[in-house]
Scaffold this motif. Structure first.
Motif, PDB file in Angstrom:
ATOM      1  N   SER A 113       0.818  -1.210   0.000  1.00  0.00           N
ATOM      2  CA  SER A 113       0.000   0.000   0.000  1.00  0.00           C
ATOM      3  C   SER A 113       0.850   1.257   0.000  1.00  0.00           C
ATOM      4  O   SER A 113       0.450   2.289  -0.553  1.00  0.00           O
ATOM      5  CB  SER A 113      -0.934  -0.003   1.215  1.00  0.00           C
ATOM      6  OG  SER A 113      -0.197   0.044   2.430  1.00  0.00           O
ATOM      7  N   ARG A 114       2.025   1.199   0.600  1.00  0.00           N
ATOM      8  CA  ARG A 114       2.904   2.374   0.668  1.00  0.00           C
ATOM      9  C   ARG A 114       3.774   2.536  -0.580  1.00  0.00           C
ATOM     10  O   ARG A 114       4.068   3.655  -1.005  1.00  0.00           O
ATOM     11  CB  ARG A 114       3.800   2.281   1.896  1.00  0.00           C
ATOM     12  CG  ARG A 114       3.081   2.457   3.218  1.00  0.00           C
ATOM     13  CD  ARG A 114       2.768   3.913   3.476  1.00  0.00           C
ATOM     14  NE  ARG A 114       2.158   4.121   4.787  1.00  0.00           N
ATOM     15  CZ  ARG A 114       1.945   5.319   5.304  1.00  0.00           C
ATOM     16  NH1 ARG A 114       2.300   6.406   4.630  1.00  0.00           N
ATOM     17  NH2 ARG A 114       1.376   5.447   6.486  1.00  0.00           N
ATOM     18  N   LEU A 115       4.202   1.403  -1.168  1.00  0.00           N
ATOM     19  CA  LEU A 115       5.183   1.479  -2.250  1.00  0.00           C
ATOM     20  C   LEU A 115       4.607   1.194  -3.627  1.00  0.00           C
ATOM     21  O   LEU A 115       5.280   1.443  -4.636  1.00  0.00           O
ATOM     22  CB  LEU A 115       6.336   0.497  -1.975  1.00  0.00           C
ATOM     23  CG  LEU A 115       7.066   0.678  -0.645  1.00  0.00           C
ATOM     24  CD1 LEU A 115       8.255  -0.267  -0.567  1.00  0.00           C
ATOM     25  CD2 LEU A 115       7.526   2.119  -0.453  1.00  0.00           C
ATOM     26  N   GLY A 116       3.403   0.645  -3.702  1.00  0.00           N
ATOM     27  CA  GLY A 116       2.764   0.433  -4.992  1.00  0.00           C
ATOM     28  C   GLY A 116       3.180  -0.863  -5.661  1.00  0.00           C
ATOM     29  O   GLY A 116       3.768  -1.758  -5.049  1.00  0.00           O
ATOM     30  N   ASP A 117       2.878  -0.947  -6.968  1.00  0.00           N
ATOM     31  CA  ASP A 117       3.141  -2.162  -7.728  1.00  0.00           C
ATOM     32  C   ASP A 117       4.637  -2.375  -7.949  1.00  0.00           C
ATOM     33  O   ASP A 117       5.433  -1.433  -7.891  1.00  0.00           O
ATOM     34  CB  ASP A 117       2.443  -2.101  -9.088  1.00  0.00           C
ATOM     35  CG  ASP A 117       0.934  -2.075  -8.965  1.00  0.00           C
ATOM     36  OD1 ASP A 117       0.434  -2.512  -7.912  1.00  0.00           O
ATOM     37  OD2 ASP A 117       0.258  -1.628  -9.915  1.00  0.00           O
ATOM     38  N   GLY A 118       4.990  -3.618  -8.252  1.00  0.00           N
ATOM     39  CA  GLY A 118       6.370  -3.939  -8.617  1.00  0.00           C
ATOM     40  C   GLY A 118       7.281  -4.251  -7.456  1.00  0.00           C
ATOM     41  O   GLY A 118       8.485  -4.438  -7.651  1.00  0.00           O
ATOM     42  N   VAL A 119       6.746  -4.337  -6.247  1.00  0.00           N
ATOM     43  CA  VAL A 119       7.560  -4.605  -5.063  1.00  0.00           C
ATOM     44  C   VAL A 119       7.586  -6.115  -4.792  1.00  0.00           C
ATOM     45  O   VAL A 119       6.567  -6.789  -4.891  1.00  0.00           O
ATOM     46  CB  VAL A 119       6.999  -3.871  -3.828  1.00  0.00           C
ATOM     47  CG1 VAL A 119       7.783  -4.230  -2.582  1.00  0.00           C
ATOM     48  CG2 VAL A 119       7.032  -2.369  -4.063  1.00  0.00           C
ATOM     49  N   LEU A 120       8.761  -6.643  -4.451  1.00  0.00           N
ATOM     50  CA  LEU A 120       8.913  -8.037  -4.071  1.00  0.00           C
ATOM     51  C   LEU A 120       9.351  -8.119  -2.615  1.00  0.00           C
ATOM     52  O   LEU A 120      10.096  -7.265  -2.143  1.00  0.00           O
ATOM     53  CB  LEU A 120       9.947  -8.738  -4.956  1.00  0.00           C
ATOM     54  CG  LEU A 120       9.624  -8.825  -6.450  1.00  0.00           C
ATOM     55  CD1 LEU A 120      10.789  -9.478  -7.194  1.00  0.00           C
ATOM     56  CD2 LEU A 120       8.341  -9.604  -6.686  1.00  0.00           C
ATOM     57  N   LEU A 121       8.893  -9.176  -1.922  1.00  0.00           N
ATOM     58  CA  LEU A 121       9.255  -9.355  -0.519  1.00  0.00           C
ATOM     59  C   LEU A 121       9.818 -10.751  -0.284  1.00  0.00           C
ATOM     60  O   LEU A 121       9.368 -11.723  -0.883  1.00  0.00           O
ATOM     61  CB  LEU A 121       8.040  -9.174   0.393  1.00  0.00           C
ATOM     62  CG  LEU A 121       7.420  -7.782   0.459  1.00  0.00           C
ATOM     63  CD1 LEU A 121       6.239  -7.689  -0.484  1.00  0.00           C
ATOM     64  CD2 LEU A 121       6.962  -7.474   1.887  1.00  0.00           C
ATOM     65  N   GLN A 122      10.792 -10.821   0.594  1.00  0.00           N
ATOM     66  CA  GLN A 122      11.297 -12.069   1.142  1.00  0.00           C
ATOM     67  C   GLN A 122      11.257 -11.953   2.666  1.00  0.00           C
ATOM     68  O   GLN A 122      11.457 -10.874   3.206  1.00  0.00           O
ATOM     69  CB  GLN A 122      12.740 -12.341   0.705  1.00  0.00           C
ATOM     70  CG  GLN A 122      12.916 -12.734  -0.742  1.00  0.00           C
ATOM     71  CD  GLN A 122      14.363 -13.069  -1.060  1.00  0.00           C
ATOM     72  OE1 GLN A 122      15.269 -12.727  -0.302  1.00  0.00           O
ATOM     73  NE2 GLN A 122      14.585 -13.735  -2.174  1.00  0.00           N
ATOM     74  N   ALA A 123      11.023 -13.081   3.323  1.00  0.00           N
ATOM     75  CA  ALA A 123      11.020 -13.073   4.787  1.00  0.00           C
ATOM     76  C   ALA A 123      11.678 -14.346   5.291  1.00  0.00           C
ATOM     77  O   ALA A 123      11.487 -15.423   4.720  1.00  0.00           O
ATOM     78  CB  ALA A 123       9.603 -12.957   5.328  1.00  0.00           C
ATOM     79  N   GLU A 124      12.460 -14.211   6.356  1.00  0.00           N
ATOM     80  CA  GLU A 124      13.110 -15.340   7.000  1.00  0.00           C
ATOM     81  C   GLU A 124      12.864 -15.252   8.497  1.00  0.00           C
ATOM     82  O   GLU A 124      12.879 -14.170   9.074  1.00  0.00           O
ATOM     83  CB  GLU A 124      14.619 -15.326   6.727  1.00  0.00           C
ATOM     84  CG  GLU A 124      14.975 -15.408   5.255  1.00  0.00           C
ATOM     85  CD  GLU A 124      16.453 -15.228   5.001  1.00  0.00           C
ATOM     86  OE1 GLU A 124      17.212 -15.227   5.999  1.00  0.00           O
ATOM     87  OE2 GLU A 124      16.845 -15.078   3.840  1.00  0.00           O
ATOM     88  N   GLN A 125      12.665 -16.397   9.096  1.00  0.00           N
ATOM     89  CA  GLN A 125      12.280 -16.423  10.502  1.00  0.00           C
ATOM     90  C   GLN A 125      13.053 -17.523  11.218  1.00  0.00           C
ATOM     91  O   GLN A 125      13.094 -18.672  10.773  1.00  0.00           O
ATOM     92  CB  GLN A 125      10.780 -16.708  10.586  1.00  0.00           C
ATOM     93  CG  GLN A 125      10.188 -16.650  11.954  1.00  0.00           C
ATOM     94  CD  GLN A 125       8.690 -16.892  11.892  1.00  0.00           C
ATOM     95  OE1 GLN A 125       8.161 -17.299  10.875  1.00  0.00           O
ATOM     96  NE2 GLN A 125       8.017 -16.648  12.990  1.00  0.00           N
ATOM     97  N   ARG A 126      13.704 -17.138  12.325  1.00  0.00           N
ATOM     98  CA  ARG A 126      14.388 -18.108  13.177  1.00  0.00           C
ATOM     99  C   ARG A 126      14.606 -17.485  14.550  1.00  0.00           C
ATOM    100  O   ARG A 126      14.847 -16.287  14.661  1.00  0.00           O
ATOM    101  CB  ARG A 126      15.731 -18.523  12.585  1.00  0.00           C
ATOM    102  CG  ARG A 126      16.370 -19.691  13.356  1.00  0.00           C
ATOM    103  CD  ARG A 126      17.704 -20.104  12.801  1.00  0.00           C
ATOM    104  NE  ARG A 126      18.237 -21.249  13.526  1.00  0.00           N
ATOM    105  CZ  ARG A 126      19.477 -21.691  13.440  1.00  0.00           C
ATOM    106  NH1 ARG A 126      20.328 -21.091  12.637  1.00  0.00           N
ATOM    107  NH2 ARG A 126      19.872 -22.728  14.138  1.00  0.00           N
TER     108      ARG A 126
END
Length: 253
Positions: A113-126
């Motif tokens: 919602s803040r950055l618009g289209d074309g954004v990719l995300l990765q997440a890592e959890q440990r």
């Protein structure tokens, strides 16, 4: 393109799903795919770890009713479903879908919602950390994302902003946690704990195996494979071949 990264840290007891990661250090999760619209967030996550840790993880997600570390940041009641796409003794691949709503916005929704289209995300959890990486255009303004994160995280959560990296290689990026199997990671942890990598060496592989009641050949194999995997992940196939040849020529410790 530019990468923006931040880490959300959880205190024990504030999130039932995150507590599973805190209580089982060998458990980790990373996103395969993640998308969000104004009404829905859906994603695929791969969770890996020892069998007992995954059993604890399974029990929690079967009864999850509130926003948790994989679902959002608000801690409110949620409407979500999940499906197990693949599973074996040490891994799960999980599809999940969450309805977005006022007061319980997910981090992917906030970013989109803040950055618009074309954004990719990765997440890592440990452990107690949930690390997010965002790939976006060079000229996007991240201040709004950072401000909203800082203002709306519930009690017991904190956020730190790590780095900005230009043109990262997402296709080949792989963390050590993703590189190693649970048994390889456990073998390295034992080697470190018992001083195998100290100078001078505090205990040999044979001594560690005897103390932990593990066959020497099994522990040696797991440590060798873990070292090989880590070297390859950082330096590529050529370095891995060189390291394997050097190990073969070295005397057994």
């Amino acid at each position: 393109m530019r990468e923006f990264a931040f880490t959300v840290t959880y205190e024990p007891g504030v999130d039932e799903l995150m507590d599973v990661f805190i209580e089982h250090p060998g458990l980790s999760s990373h996103t395969i795919s993640c998308h969000a619209t104004e009404n829905t967030m859906w994603r695929v996550d791969e969770v890996t770890g020892p069998e007992d840790a995954l059993a604890a993880y399974d029990r929690v997600i079967e009864n999850l009713t509130r926003c948790s570390s994989l679902r959002g940041m608000g801690g409110c009641e949620i409407d979500w479903r999940y499906e197990l796409l693949d599973a074996d003794a040490t891994s799960r691949v999980i599809y999940s879908q969450q309805t977005e709503g006022p007061g319980c916005r997910s981090i992917p929704y906030l970013v989109a919602s803040r950055l618009g289209d074309g954004v990719l995300l990765q997440a890592e959890q440990r452990g107690n950390e949930y690390v997010w990486r965002i790939l976006a255009e060079d000229d996007v303004a991240m201040s709004g994302v950072y401000d909203e994160l800082s203002e709306h995280l519930r009690d017991g959560l904190s956020v730190s902003f790590d780095h900005v990296e230009r043109a990262p290689n997402w296709a080949e990026r792989q963390t050590p946690d993703e590189t190693l199997t649970p048994t390889q990671r456990e073998a390295l942890e034992l080697a470190v704990e018992h001083g195998y990598y100290e100078q001078p060496r505090r205990n040999s592989i044979q001594e560690i195996a005897r103390m932990e009641d593990i066959p020497t050949s099994t522990l040696q194999y797991r440590v060798n494979r873990a070292e090989s995997a880590l070297i390859q992940s950082f330096f590529g196939d050529a370095a891995d071949e060189d390291a394997t040849e050097a190990r073969a020529a070295a005397p057994t410790q």
